[in-house]
Write a protein that holds these residues in place. Structure first.
Motif, PDB file in Angstrom:
ATOM      1  N   THR A 333       4.352  -1.621  -3.255  1.00  0.00           N
ATOM      2  CA  THR A 333       5.433  -2.169  -4.077  1.00  0.00           C
ATOM      3  C   THR A 333       5.386  -3.693  -3.997  1.00  0.00           C
ATOM      4  OG1 THR A 333       7.086  -2.237  -2.317  1.00  0.00           O
ATOM      5  CG2 THR A 333       6.858  -0.155  -3.518  1.00  0.00           C
ATOM      6  N   SER A 334       5.945  -4.338  -4.993  1.00  0.00           N
ATOM      7  CA  SER A 334       5.957  -5.803  -5.014  1.00  0.00           C
ATOM      8  C   SER A 334       6.686  -6.355  -3.801  1.00  0.00           C
ATOM      9  CB  SER A 334       6.631  -6.298  -6.296  1.00  0.00           C
ATOM     10  OG  SER A 334       5.904  -5.895  -7.430  1.00  0.00           O
ATOM     11  N   LYS A 335       7.790  -5.683  -3.409  1.00  0.00           N
ATOM     12  CA  LYS A 335       8.568  -6.143  -2.262  1.00  0.00           C
ATOM     13  C   LYS A 335       7.764  -6.021  -0.979  1.00  0.00           C
ATOM     14  CE  LYS A 335      12.877  -5.290   0.257  1.00  0.00           C
ATOM     15  NZ  LYS A 335      14.089  -4.441   0.368  1.00  0.00           N
ATOM     16  N   GLU A 336       7.090  -4.877  -0.786  1.00  0.00           N
ATOM     17  CA  GLU A 336       6.287  -4.678   0.426  1.00  0.00           C
ATOM     18  C   GLU A 336       5.134  -5.694   0.486  1.00  0.00           C
ATOM     19  OE1 GLU A 336       6.755   0.178   1.051  1.00  0.00           O
ATOM     20  OE2 GLU A 336       5.149  -0.651  -0.202  1.00  0.00           O
ATOM     21  N   LEU A 337       4.548  -5.953  -0.650  1.00  0.00           N
ATOM     22  CA  LEU A 337       3.433  -6.902  -0.686  1.00  0.00           C
ATOM     23  C   LEU A 337       3.897  -8.296  -0.266  1.00  0.00           C
ATOM     24  CD1 LEU A 337       0.479  -7.534  -1.413  1.00  0.00           C
ATOM     25  CD2 LEU A 337       1.236  -7.951  -3.764  1.00  0.00           C
ATOM     26  N   CYS A 338       5.032  -8.719  -0.797  1.00  0.00           N
ATOM     27  CA  CYS A 338       5.549 -10.049  -0.443  1.00  0.00           C
ATOM     28  C   CYS A 338       5.896 -10.127   1.041  1.00  0.00           C
ATOM     29  CB  CYS A 338       6.776 -10.379  -1.287  1.00  0.00           C
ATOM     30  SG  CYS A 338       6.379 -10.690  -3.025  1.00  0.00           S
ATOM     31  N   GLU A 339       6.500  -9.073   1.571  1.00  0.00           N
ATOM     32  CA  GLU A 339       6.852  -9.056   2.999  1.00  0.00           C
ATOM     33  C   GLU A 339       5.606  -9.132   3.865  1.00  0.00           C
ATOM     34  OE1 GLU A 339       9.110  -5.480   3.404  1.00  0.00           O
ATOM     35  OE2 GLU A 339      11.006  -6.402   2.716  1.00  0.00           O
ATOM     36  N   ALA A 340       4.531  -8.416   3.451  1.00  0.00           N
ATOM     37  CA  ALA A 340       3.288  -8.420   4.238  1.00  0.00           C
ATOM     38  C   ALA A 340       2.632  -9.800   4.202  1.00  0.00           C
ATOM     39  CB  ALA A 340       2.336  -7.361   3.697  1.00  0.00           C
ATOM     40  N   LEU A 341       2.594 -10.424   3.044  1.00  0.00           N
ATOM     41  CA  LEU A 341       1.902 -11.708   2.926  1.00  0.00           C
ATOM     42  C   LEU A 341       2.695 -12.855   3.558  1.00  0.00           C
ATOM     43  CD1 LEU A 341       0.368 -11.509  -0.673  1.00  0.00           C
ATOM     44  CD2 LEU A 341      -0.656 -10.897   1.514  1.00  0.00           C
ATOM     45  N   PRO A 374       2.732  -5.467 -13.056  1.00  0.00           N
ATOM     46  CA  PRO A 374       3.350  -4.485 -12.167  1.00  0.00           C
ATOM     47  C   PRO A 374       3.754  -3.240 -12.956  1.00  0.00           C
ATOM     48  CG  PRO A 374       4.888  -6.264 -12.632  1.00  0.00           C
ATOM     49  CD  PRO A 374       3.583  -6.674 -13.219  1.00  0.00           C
ATOM     50  N   LYS A 375       3.686  -2.098 -12.317  1.00  0.00           N
ATOM     51  CA  LYS A 375       4.064  -0.859 -12.977  1.00  0.00           C
ATOM     52  C   LYS A 375       5.114  -0.132 -12.135  1.00  0.00           C
ATOM     53  CE  LYS A 375       0.662   1.964 -13.309  1.00  0.00           C
ATOM     54  NZ  LYS A 375      -0.686   2.579 -13.439  1.00  0.00           N
ATOM     55  N   THR A 376       5.895   0.686 -12.782  1.00  0.00           N
ATOM     56  CA  THR A 376       6.921   1.442 -12.075  1.00  0.00           C
ATOM     57  C   THR A 376       6.270   2.606 -11.344  1.00  0.00           C
ATOM     58  OG1 THR A 376       8.565   0.854 -13.752  1.00  0.00           O
ATOM     59  CG2 THR A 376       9.063   2.736 -12.344  1.00  0.00           C
ATOM     60  N   MET A 377       6.636   2.781 -10.099  1.00  0.00           N
ATOM     61  CA  MET A 377       6.101   3.889  -9.290  1.00  0.00           C
ATOM     62  C   MET A 377       7.235   4.586  -8.561  1.00  0.00           C
ATOM     63  SD  MET A 377       4.166   1.607  -6.364  1.00  0.00           S
ATOM     64  CE  MET A 377       3.072   0.901  -7.566  1.00  0.00           C
ATOM     65  N   THR A 383      12.443   4.055  -7.716  1.00  0.00           N
ATOM     66  CA  THR A 383      11.347   3.743  -8.662  1.00  0.00           C
ATOM     67  C   THR A 383      11.107   2.235  -8.717  1.00  0.00           C
ATOM     68  OG1 THR A 383      12.968   3.748 -10.444  1.00  0.00           O
ATOM     69  CG2 THR A 383      11.707   5.794 -10.095  1.00  0.00           C
ATOM     70  N   PRO A 384      10.611   1.684  -7.612  1.00  0.00           N
ATOM     71  CA  PRO A 384      10.347   0.240  -7.599  1.00  0.00           C
ATOM     72  C   PRO A 384       9.102  -0.101  -8.427  1.00  0.00           C
ATOM     73  CG  PRO A 384       9.537   1.215  -5.587  1.00  0.00           C
ATOM     74  CD  PRO A 384      10.221   2.327  -6.346  1.00  0.00           C
ATOM     75  N   ARG A 385       8.925  -1.367  -8.654  1.00  0.00           N
ATOM     76  CA  ARG A 385       7.716  -1.837  -9.349  1.00  0.00           C
ATOM     77  C   ARG A 385       6.697  -2.313  -8.321  1.00  0.00           C
ATOM     78  NH1 ARG A 385       8.321  -2.899 -14.750  1.00  0.00           N
ATOM     79  NH2 ARG A 385       7.156  -4.862 -14.775  1.00  0.00           N
ATOM     80  N   GLY A 386       5.445  -2.136  -8.656  1.00  0.00           N
ATOM     81  CA  GLY A 386       4.389  -2.535  -7.727  1.00  0.00           C
ATOM     82  C   GLY A 386       3.017  -2.419  -8.362  1.00  0.00           C
ATOM     83  N   TYR A 387       2.002  -2.296  -7.498  1.00  0.00           N
ATOM     84  CA  TYR A 387       0.614  -2.345  -7.982  1.00  0.00           C
ATOM     85  C   TYR A 387      -0.217  -1.247  -7.324  1.00  0.00           C
ATOM     86  CZ  TYR A 387       2.195  -6.967  -9.373  1.00  0.00           C
ATOM     87  OH  TYR A 387       2.913  -7.995  -9.927  1.00  0.00           O
ATOM     88  N   GLU A 388      -1.078  -0.645  -8.131  1.00  0.00           N
ATOM     89  CA  GLU A 388      -2.052   0.295  -7.590  1.00  0.00           C
ATOM     90  C   GLU A 388      -3.373  -0.437  -7.371  1.00  0.00           C
ATOM     91  OE1 GLU A 388      -2.272   3.430 -10.414  1.00  0.00           O
ATOM     92  OE2 GLU A 388      -0.369   4.343  -9.791  1.00  0.00           O
ATOM     93  N   LYS A 389      -4.071  -0.027  -6.335  1.00  0.00           N
ATOM     94  CA  LYS A 389      -5.351  -0.665  -6.021  1.00  0.00           C
ATOM     95  C   LYS A 389      -6.313  -0.593  -7.201  1.00  0.00           C
ATOM     96  CE  LYS A 389      -9.172  -0.494  -2.714  1.00  0.00           C
ATOM     97  NZ  LYS A 389      -9.787   0.266  -1.588  1.00  0.00           N
TER      98      LYS A 389
END
Length: 401
Positions: A333-341, A374-377, A383-389
């Motif tokens: 998810t976009s939120k998880e990605l930002c927290e990780a980076l 970003p796509k809804t997942m 149903t957050p938005r984020g990215y698939e590999k």
């Protein structure tokens, strides 16, 4: 009654026959051999056979060694930079045989670093060198139309660093042969006309020039001379003194022109494609010189090329790839990605946006040029938005490999 005895008359007759035979035999012998008493008949025959086979003259001696000596005599520059200058000058004589040709940028941190001296030395060996200290935009393409000068622009920092966008654009345009053209309206009827800007250029400056110019240049970093470093003063008639050397350079290049056109060179991959384009002509000349020159050129290429930090969007792409590799996940998810980076204390993402941390909105903005949105997942009931590999695989391969 003849005054000659019968024996003398016979001898005279034999001499006449020999002379006629020799005349027939000597027909077609060039004057330089015909009147050369030092050569026997066998010597002459050997020379004629060599000439008939296309070997009338020995190949011209390589001029690079003498060029190195001239630069060392007058300039305080590293050996690698001297090698780069020599190869650039040689390649400039065959500029038309290359798709891309770089500028030669002579950059000094301060005044009194030998900038003008180095330019004079380069100009003395260049093909139709023309040194100027200022110029208008129009003179660039007018000169290129008149003759393919090697244009050496001194004091470039005084009128290019903060200046005329048109001049910067014209100089930039001369980098690639197919694009080294500008159009202008001329005459009373303002007829459009195409002008060439395709010519070798040397830019001398105190301090670096615009990024677009530096990116198209082989950079030579000039240094102020130490008290114990000895150089000879440039003589007032250096250009005249160097005429035999210029002739030697021209002869060597012309003798190797066909090989230069036909050969291909392997450009070392150092992560900078533009630099590879810039150095390809120099690598081609080094390959023809042979001996130690190919290795010297590659060392100069690696040492003098600056591999710049990737731009922000490229760094983000790289760090997202690393996230997927380390986590083993196929989506985020976009939120998880930002927290990780932003959790990486050594990374740039905690203060990447004017001192503020990376946000989902900024991630989307930086990835948009790669065609990634970003796509809804579904994650549980959310149903957050984020990215698939899989969305990013194409960008990873194109921009990070």
């Amino acid at each position: 009654m003849s005054v000659f005895s019968e024996g003398a008359a016979k001898f005279a007759e034999e001499l006449e026959e020999d002379a006629l035979a020799a005349g027939k035999q000597n027909q077609g012998i060039p004057d330089d051999l015909h009147y050369d008493c030092s050569k026997t008949d066998a010597d002459i025959q050997t020379v004629l056979e060599v000439r008939a086979a296309g070997g009338a003259q020995a190949p011209p001696a390589e001029p690079a060694t003498e060029m190195v000596a001239v630069i060392k005599r007058h300039c305080v520059i590293t050996d690698l930079e001297i090698d780069a200058m020599v190869l650039w000058i040689l390649a400039s004589y065959a500029m038309d045989d290359f798709r891309v040709f770089p500028k030669l940028a002579l950059i000094s941190p301060e005044k009194r670093c030998g900038k003008t001296t180095t330019m004079e030395v380069v100009g003395s060996m260049a093909k139709d060198g023309l040194i100027v200290s200022n110029m208008s935009a129009a003179t660039i393409y007018r000169l290129a139309e008149q003759m393919q000068y090697t244009l050496l622009i001194d004091e470039t920092d005084t009128f290019l660093k903060n200046g005329d966008a048109e001049i910067n654009g014209l100089i930039n345009s001369s980098h690639t042969k197919s694009a080294a053209k500008v159009t202008r309206c001329v005459g009373e009827n303002h007829e459009p006309r195409v002008f060439s800007t395709w010519m070798p250029m040397v830019l001398a400056s105190i301090g670096v020039l615009a990024d677009t110019l530096m990116d198209r240049s082989i950079t030579i970093n000039l240094r102020r001379k130490k008290s114990h470093e000895h150089t000879e003063r440039v003589p007032a008639d250096l250009n005249e003194i160097s005429e035999p050397l210029r002739q030697s350079i021209s002869a060597w290049v012309e003798a190797n022109r066909a090989a230069m056109r036909s050969q291909s060179v392997d450009v070392p991959n150092i992560g900078n494609d533009r630099a590879g384009d810039n150095w390809e002509p120099l690598l081609a000349v080094a390959a023809l010189l042979g001996g130690s020159w190919p290795g010297r050129c590659e060392r100069a290429f690696r040492e003098l090329t600056i591999v710049e930090e990737p731009e922000q969007q490229t760094m983000l792409l790289r760090d997202i790839q690393q996230y997927f590799l380390k986590s083993g996940s196929l989506r985020v998810t976009s939120k998880e990605l930002c927290e990780a980076l932003t959790g990486d204390e050594d990374g740039p993402w905690k203060t990447c946006s004017n001192g503020k941390p990376l946000t989902p909105h900024l991630v989307g903005k930086l990835l948009r040029p790669y065609g990634v949105k970003p796509k809804t997942m579904r994650v549980g009931d959310n149903t957050p938005r984020g990215y698939e590999k899989a969305q990013l695989e194409d960008a990873f391969e194109r921009y990070l490999s």
